[in-house]
Design a protein around this motif. Structure first.
Motif, PDB file in Angstrom:
ATOM      1  N   GLU A 178      12.042  29.308 -46.496  1.00 50.43           N
ATOM      2  CA  GLU A 178      12.768  30.527 -46.177  1.00 50.43           C
ATOM      3  C   GLU A 178      12.004  31.175 -45.050  1.00 50.43           C
ATOM      4  OE1 GLU A 178      14.547  33.815 -48.930  1.00 50.43           O
ATOM      5  OE2 GLU A 178      13.579  32.267 -50.165  1.00 50.43           O
ATOM      6  N   ASP A 179      12.690  31.460 -43.960  1.00 50.41           N
ATOM      7  CA  ASP A 179      11.926  31.817 -42.764  1.00 50.41           C
ATOM      8  C   ASP A 179      12.650  32.870 -41.927  1.00 50.41           C
ATOM      9  OD1 ASP A 179       9.744  31.633 -41.112  1.00 50.41           O
ATOM     10  OD2 ASP A 179      10.395  29.814 -40.080  1.00 50.41           O
ATOM     11  N   TRP A 180      11.845  33.715 -41.323  1.00 51.04           N
ATOM     12  CA  TRP A 180      12.346  34.745 -40.413  1.00 51.04           C
ATOM     13  C   TRP A 180      11.154  35.250 -39.613  1.00 51.04           C
ATOM     14  CZ3 TRP A 180      11.559  35.180 -45.612  1.00 51.04           C
ATOM     15  CH2 TRP A 180      10.565  36.092 -46.014  1.00 51.04           C
ATOM     16  N   PRO A 181      11.390  35.822 -38.458  1.00 51.09           N
ATOM     17  CA  PRO A 181      10.259  36.282 -37.646  1.00 51.09           C
ATOM     18  C   PRO A 181       9.716  37.615 -38.127  1.00 51.09           C
ATOM     19  CG  PRO A 181      12.304  36.696 -36.481  1.00 51.09           C
ATOM     20  CD  PRO A 181      12.680  35.970 -37.754  1.00 51.09           C
ATOM     21  N   ALA A 182       8.397  37.751 -38.060  1.00 48.13           N
ATOM     22  CA  ALA A 182       7.778  39.029 -38.397  1.00 48.13           C
ATOM     23  C   ALA A 182       8.145  40.095 -37.367  1.00 48.13           C
ATOM     24  CB  ALA A 182       6.256  38.865 -38.464  1.00 48.13           C
ATOM     25  N   LEU A 183       8.261  39.675 -36.108  1.00 45.93           N
ATOM     26  CA  LEU A 183       8.521  40.651 -35.039  1.00 45.93           C
ATOM     27  C   LEU A 183       9.627  40.126 -34.116  1.00 45.93           C
ATOM     28  CD1 LEU A 183       4.793  41.526 -34.324  1.00 45.93           C
ATOM     29  CD2 LEU A 183       6.514  43.099 -35.250  1.00 45.93           C
ATOM     30  N   PRO A 184      10.476  41.035 -33.598  1.00 40.44           N
ATOM     31  CA  PRO A 184      11.649  40.578 -32.853  1.00 40.44           C
ATOM     32  C   PRO A 184      11.392  40.177 -31.400  1.00 40.44           C
ATOM     33  CG  PRO A 184      11.685  42.970 -33.060  1.00 40.44           C
ATOM     34  CD  PRO A 184      10.504  42.486 -33.852  1.00 40.44           C
ATOM     35  N   HIS A 185      10.266  40.613 -30.808  1.00 42.72           N
ATOM     36  CA  HIS A 185      10.011  40.336 -29.383  1.00 42.72           C
ATOM     37  C   HIS A 185       8.804  39.402 -29.270  1.00 42.72           C
ATOM     38  CE1 HIS A 185      10.036  41.622 -24.997  1.00 42.72           C
ATOM     39  NE2 HIS A 185       8.819  41.119 -25.107  1.00 42.72           N
ATOM     40  N   ARG A 186       9.055  38.152 -28.908  1.00 44.31           N
ATOM     41  CA  ARG A 186       7.974  37.164 -28.824  1.00 44.31           C
ATOM     42  C   ARG A 186       8.116  36.463 -27.469  1.00 44.31           C
ATOM     43  NH1 ARG A 186      11.059  36.496 -33.029  1.00 44.31           N
ATOM     44  NH2 ARG A 186      11.663  34.415 -32.332  1.00 44.31           N
ATOM     45  N   GLY A 187       7.274  36.899 -26.538  1.00 42.90           N
ATOM     46  CA  GLY A 187       7.567  36.547 -25.159  1.00 42.90           C
ATOM     47  C   GLY A 187       6.537  35.687 -24.452  1.00 42.90           C
ATOM     48  N   PHE A 188       6.963  35.205 -23.300  1.00 42.51           N
ATOM     49  CA  PHE A 188       6.107  34.492 -22.355  1.00 42.51           C
ATOM     50  C   PHE A 188       6.404  35.089 -20.992  1.00 42.51           C
ATOM     51  CE2 PHE A 188       3.714  30.513 -21.388  1.00 42.51           C
ATOM     52  CZ  PHE A 188       3.739  30.602 -20.022  1.00 42.51           C
ATOM     53  N   MET A 189       5.375  35.667 -20.365  1.00 40.84           N
ATOM     54  CA  MET A 189       5.563  36.213 -19.027  1.00 40.84           C
ATOM     55  C   MET A 189       5.090  35.231 -17.967  1.00 40.84           C
ATOM     56  SD  MET A 189       3.898  39.153 -16.754  1.00 40.84           S
ATOM     57  CE  MET A 189       2.982  37.786 -16.045  1.00 40.84           C
ATOM     58  N   LEU A 190       5.938  35.018 -16.979  1.00 41.72           N
ATOM     59  CA  LEU A 190       5.566  34.146 -15.856  1.00 41.72           C
ATOM     60  C   LEU A 190       5.712  34.927 -14.555  1.00 41.72           C
ATOM     61  CD1 LEU A 190       4.768  31.242 -14.998  1.00 41.72           C
ATOM     62  CD2 LEU A 190       7.203  30.799 -14.672  1.00 41.72           C
ATOM     63  N   ASP A 191       4.647  34.885 -13.775  1.00 37.64           N
ATOM     64  CA  ASP A 191       4.610  35.519 -12.454  1.00 37.64           C
ATOM     65  C   ASP A 191       5.014  34.460 -11.430  1.00 37.64           C
ATOM     66  OD1 ASP A 191       3.666  36.267  -9.897  1.00 37.64           O
ATOM     67  OD2 ASP A 191       1.560  36.300 -10.517  1.00 37.64           O
ATOM     68  N   THR A 192       6.190  34.631 -10.851  1.00 32.41           N
ATOM     69  CA  THR A 192       6.676  33.637  -9.880  1.00 32.41           C
ATOM     70  C   THR A 192       6.548  34.147  -8.446  1.00 32.41           C
ATOM     71  OG1 THR A 192       8.942  34.474 -10.057  1.00 32.41           O
ATOM     72  CG2 THR A 192       8.320  32.656 -11.526  1.00 32.41           C
ATOM     73  N   ALA A 193       5.669  35.135  -8.246  1.00 35.38           N
ATOM     74  CA  ALA A 193       5.530  35.749  -6.924  1.00 35.38           C
ATOM     75  C   ALA A 193       4.251  35.322  -6.220  1.00 35.38           C
ATOM     76  CB  ALA A 193       5.548  37.270  -7.053  1.00 35.38           C
ATOM     77  N   ARG A 194       3.158  35.253  -6.950  1.00 32.87           N
ATOM     78  CA  ARG A 194       1.893  34.851  -6.300  1.00 32.87           C
ATOM     79  C   ARG A 194       2.009  33.402  -5.849  1.00 32.87           C
ATOM     80  NH1 ARG A 194       0.560  39.044  -9.835  1.00 32.87           N
ATOM     81  NH2 ARG A 194      -0.258  40.758  -8.566  1.00 32.87           N
ATOM     82  N   ASN A 195       2.552  32.569  -6.700  1.00 28.78           N
ATOM     83  CA  ASN A 195       2.934  31.230  -6.278  1.00 28.78           C
ATOM     84  C   ASN A 195       4.305  30.933  -6.871  1.00 28.78           C
ATOM     85  OD1 ASN A 195       0.752  29.972  -4.614  1.00 28.78           O
ATOM     86  ND2 ASN A 195      -0.498  30.526  -6.394  1.00 28.78           N
ATOM     87  N   PHE A 196       5.065  30.119  -6.188  1.00 24.39           N
ATOM     88  CA  PHE A 196       6.459  29.884  -6.536  1.00 24.39           C
ATOM     89  C   PHE A 196       6.589  28.737  -7.541  1.00 24.39           C
ATOM     90  CE2 PHE A 196      10.557  27.743  -5.804  1.00 24.39           C
ATOM     91  CZ  PHE A 196      11.427  28.809  -5.976  1.00 24.39           C
ATOM     92  N   TYR A 197       7.502  28.909  -8.481  1.00 23.56           N
ATOM     93  CA  TYR A 197       7.814  27.855  -9.457  1.00 23.56           C
ATOM     94  C   TYR A 197       9.270  27.426  -9.269  1.00 23.56           C
ATOM     95  CZ  TYR A 197       3.594  29.355 -11.872  1.00 23.56           C
ATOM     96  OH  TYR A 197       2.293  29.662 -12.180  1.00 23.56           O
ATOM     97  N   PRO A 198       9.517  26.165  -9.015  1.00 16.04           N
ATOM     98  CA  PRO A 198      10.900  25.692  -8.941  1.00 16.04           C
ATOM     99  C   PRO A 198      11.595  25.873 -10.290  1.00 16.04           C
ATOM    100  CG  PRO A 198       9.360  23.987  -8.211  1.00 16.04           C
ATOM    101  CD  PRO A 198       8.543  25.088  -8.803  1.00 16.04           C
ATOM    102  N   VAL A 199      12.911  25.933 -10.243  1.00 21.31           N
ATOM    103  CA  VAL A 199      13.677  26.166 -11.463  1.00 21.31           C
ATOM    104  C   VAL A 199      13.399  25.099 -12.527  1.00 21.31           C
ATOM    105  CG1 VAL A 199      16.025  26.216 -12.393  1.00 21.31           C
ATOM    106  CG2 VAL A 199      15.463  27.556 -10.360  1.00 21.31           C
ATOM    107  N   ASP A 200      13.168  23.876 -12.116  1.00 21.97           N
ATOM    108  CA  ASP A 200      12.942  22.844 -13.148  1.00 21.97           C
ATOM    109  C   ASP A 200      11.650  23.111 -13.928  1.00 21.97           C
ATOM    110  OD1 ASP A 200      11.178  22.083 -11.174  1.00 21.97           O
ATOM    111  OD2 ASP A 200      11.604  19.945 -11.352  1.00 21.97           O
TER     112      ASP A 200
END
Lengths: 568, 568
Positions: A178-200
């Motif tokens: 039986e499972d559910w998240p403890a918290l609703p916001h679980r994120g990963f931040m990526l900075d695509t400005a200092r260096n560029f990341y292609p969409v893939d």
């Protein structure tokens, strides 16, 4: 031989947790096995046509079951399981269903609702006689349960005769989750400005996030060094502010990322960081930027090049509002970030336009800043979204921001309490726990002994030891919305995205999904590591270049590579 | 417009060094351009058939010229060069020749000779009127010169009309380069025992090494965790000591690596680390291993699992000699390492066999250790190779090793002088400068605040600041054979090999090729960084996942991201 197998299954295997990451809230398990039928299917018992993205999720799960080819991490890998597996009952189907079929929505719809209306809970049972069921309130819950199911499947390779195909099997049945998240916001931040990341590369990272049940892609898309985001309203921004015309995110790129993320249960929270960190706007709208590229840069900005949107400039303020309006239409999260970190005072005081405005109106810099932020936040709210800011906006400035503004605490976890005391909702982003870029030396050129500003490296253990409620009163717990792992890209790009982020970011994912703390004993490093190894080996099988946390020898022997003296 | 181009070519471009890494010893350059003819060729004017590996090297160079597609790192990239390039003289051929054609040998032959007979020097000239010549004493020198030439070529993309192909061109002509390495041993050590690296990952790393003119692959192939090296003499070693039968290096794998490396001007120096770091031998020859997997591991070894070859055991000694004999036949370097780091005394004192030998013969542990090392070194010498050991073999033990034994100083650069005072030849491998694995947190599981033992991270700047002759007398300079960058794989595998190693390892490559020190001013961080960026961008184009050292914005603007206060 039979005795040896028995020995392993009663001592080593039961000593080990089965391999799920993040750990479910409730998890009962036995010590038996079932093997998947050759024509194993996942059937939906919905009364109506399942949404396309659920159908796709089911197909993806079946593909993973066939292609992970993951053997248990134990000495001999799957081999000690062989006799038990060959004698095990057969599981023909996983039946999935919704608790209430009145309203069946797509995963994408469920993913991008306001957090209060999101529901990621699911129940998964596998009985010893070969019945498996997955139930949830929403298609999003089913998606999370499918990820869990895929992590339960192990592979037994062809036997020595080479005559039979791989066998796929589950351990630890009967099992009930039986499972559910403890918290609703679980994120990963990526900075695509200092260096560029292609969409893939972004897509691949979204996949990895979904394996850890992360649900927010915080896209720090632009900054002082480059403006890769194409704007329909202001096309010159990317035309002159991107590194090159091959290094931009078109409207269709963003739509793709938003749609692909949503199908994986991930909303996209854009950030247009302002008024600081905006030097790249000067390439197209130089009138709007104060102290552009002024030297010495360290007097005017946290890093080169300097440049901030002029606060007293009404066109610049209008420009910022229209930009934020466009960002709100592009992104899918109920949240939208206007940034607000590291605003430099000297930049403004020496700027003729801003100082003229200060004098003419006889107001303070914070008054101007408050008006500016209020303006962009009204654009955010008009689209039904909630504004997000970095901590300085409430700790370093008196702007009178509304209590519902979400504050990301990044400078130090020690600042969480101060933000809570102001009554703001909090997203943890503490550099002392969750900054993936720390510890790689100084990136400024001429510094032979330079350190990363946030030394040392934040290990998976460090992230895992985080307590989301540390130093908060009981009444303040409700302010904690979740947390993020963050990758600033001064020393990162698509070349090391996988290896710098994974599996470390999964450690934080479990902190915010499973909840609890090391202190209260609900999570333990020793118990976690074998499961994290499993997650990592599966991620590699799925095409993520996740790094080994230990020698393979250690991964096969839980506990053998712990420190002799337990520091806890 | 013309004026703008002129401005850039006279100020910015001449301020920048042209992009070569490592920096040649003598390097005169003008400010003109030549462009490569469409049918640009590299012609050999040897009187005899050039060796196959030289022919291959020429073909590879031509391929790189066409496929690097590298534009200069400046604002506007190649665009500011367009008018000059389109008006530039055409270069039709690079003519390569040997100074003395009496003895033309393959690159592989020249690469694997004793250091005193190796010659990597070359001269390269490009005149303004379109004549380019490369001359060397050996095919190995030609190989180094070809790498240099490939780094001189920039790409000007199709013009806006999209009608013409890319133009390849050289800047800074006329140019005259005279070049040779400061030190003969410039290595990269890879530990393939803690985690396994498939041969294709090793091959890719050899390519990256050749781009930086590194010439020694120090292969730390086996260790306590795994024995992936297949031995014809003792096939059980890999059969039971490797992680799996898919994770071994067969005789043909090793032959391939040795041959491929030699074609790139790289010799392979195997290391069979002994008598410590040998627990994996216990899987097949348990009688030969003392304190195998004994707990607590920290009492018996530097890391789990414990295990050392028994010193007093004559069969074990014979076994070690035969192993080393086989290793000598497999590898190509004039050097061969018997390791010898981190020998644990308690392991031996509590081992019944060893303590019995100590008592029966009334000798010391160092006496036994000396006999053991002498035995394996005699096997090395019999094959005409020179033994290499880690520093403890001469600093922590009194073994009476011959002066010609090469000592790798790893614990600290502060120990270099002590080794020199004992008269041994030195290979720098200081953990405080050259360990790629430092700074990634503790890999032991249960340590929330654990640090890497050799914190902090060794940045490229740190490696670059190394002075090979620091603290040595003038007379001791001749003892310095070179240095290495080292990757221990507790937290590394093929997933992060490229990103953890490159471009950092190239910084050390220039230290040992170009020589000099920051103190005497022959090398400077500010001058180096733009060239290192160039190397990194080319490496990415060539398929190496080398990481960005700075935001792309900085890479385009030399000096713009230096610290405001120059710490030197």
């Amino acid at each position: 031989m039979r005795w040896a197998v028995h020995l392993i299954s009663t001592s080593l295997l039961t000593a080990r947790a089965a391999a799920l990451w993040p750990k479910p809230q409730r998890w009962e398990r036995g010590s038996g096995f079932v093997r998947l039928a050759e024509g194993f299917r996942i059937t939906s018992s919905l009364n109506q046509e399942p949404p396309d993205d659920l159908v796709n999720a089911i197909e993806r799960t079946l593909k993973r079951i066939e292609h992970d080819w993951h053997q248990p991490l134990q000495v001999g890998r799957a081999e000690p399981d062989r006799l038990s597996v060959e004698a095990a009952p057969v599981l023909g189907t996983l039946q999935i269903s919704l608790v209430d079929e009145a309203e069946v929505h797509s995963i994408a719809f469920e993913t991008t609702r306001p957090y209060a209306q999101q529901n990621e809970a699911y129940k998964l049972t596998v009985s010893q006689d070969g019945v498996a069921e997955l139930r949830a309130n929403t298609t999003l819950g089913l998606l999370r349960g499918l990820e869990t199911f895929s992590q339960l499947v192990f592979t037994l390779p062809e036997s020595a005769e080479g005559r039979r195909d791989h066998i796929f099997y589950l351990r630890k049945v009967p099992m009930s989750i039986e499972d559910w998240p403890a918290l609703p916001h679980r994120g990963f931040m990526l900075d695509t400005a200092r260096n560029f990341y292609p969409v893939d590369a972004i897509d691949r990272n979204l996949q990895a996030m979904s394996y850890a049940k992360l649900n927010v892609f915080h896209w720090h898309v632009v900054d002082s060094q480059a403006w890769p985001l194409e704007s329909a309203t202001f096309p010159d921004l990317a035309r002159y502010g991107a590194y090159s015309q091959d290094e931009t995110y078109s409207a269709s790129d963003v739509r793709h990322v938003v749609r692909y993320a949503a199908s994986l249960g991930i909303s996209v929270m854009l950030e247009l960081d302002m008024p600081g960190h905006t030097a790249s706007i000067a390439s197209s709208f130089s009138d709007y930027i104060a102290c552009h590229n002024q030297r010495p840069w360290s007097a005017y900005a946290a890093e080169p090049p300097a440049g901030q949107i002029k606060l007293g400039h009404s066109d610049a303020r209008e420009f910022a509002k229209r930009l934020m309006h466009e960002a709100a239409l592009m992104s899918s999260s109920p949240l939208l970030s206007s940034g607000g970190d590291e605003v430099n005072q000297r930049c403004y005081l020496e700027d003729p336009d801003t100082s003229a405005a200060l004098e003419a109106r006889n107001v303070s810099l914070d008054d101007l800043l408050g008006e500016f932020v209020e303006g962009v936040h009204s654009a955010i709210r008009k689209q039904g979204k909630t504004p997000v800011v970095w901590e300085e906006m409430v700790l370093n400035h008196e702007l009178g921001l509304d209590a519902d503004v979400v504050v990301m605490v990044w400078i130090s976890s020690a600042n969480v309490r101060a933000v809570a005391d102001k009554g703001h909702t909090i997203v943890h982003a503490a550099s002392d726990y969750f900054y993936l870029d720390c510890g790689a030396g100084a990136w400024l050129g001429n510094t032979p002994n330079g350190r990363s500003w946030c030394d040392p490296f934040k290990s998976w253990q460090k992230a895992y030891s985080f307590d989301p409620y540390h130093n908060l009163t009981k009444a303040q717990h409700r302010l904690v919305l979740g947390g993020e792992t963050l990758l600033w890209s001064e020393q990162a790009g698509p070349e090391n995205l996988d290896s710098i982020a994974w599996p470390r970011a999964a450690a934080a994912a479990e902190v915010f999904w499973t909840g609890g703390s090391l202190a209260e004993g609900r999570r333990r490093l020793q118990e976690a590591l074998p499961r994290l190894h499993d997650w990592r080996y599966r991620a590699v099988a799925r095409g993520i270049q996740a790094i080994p946390l230990q020698p393979h020898w250690c991964a096969l022997r839980p506990g053998a590579c712990d420190a002799d003296e337990d520091p806890l």
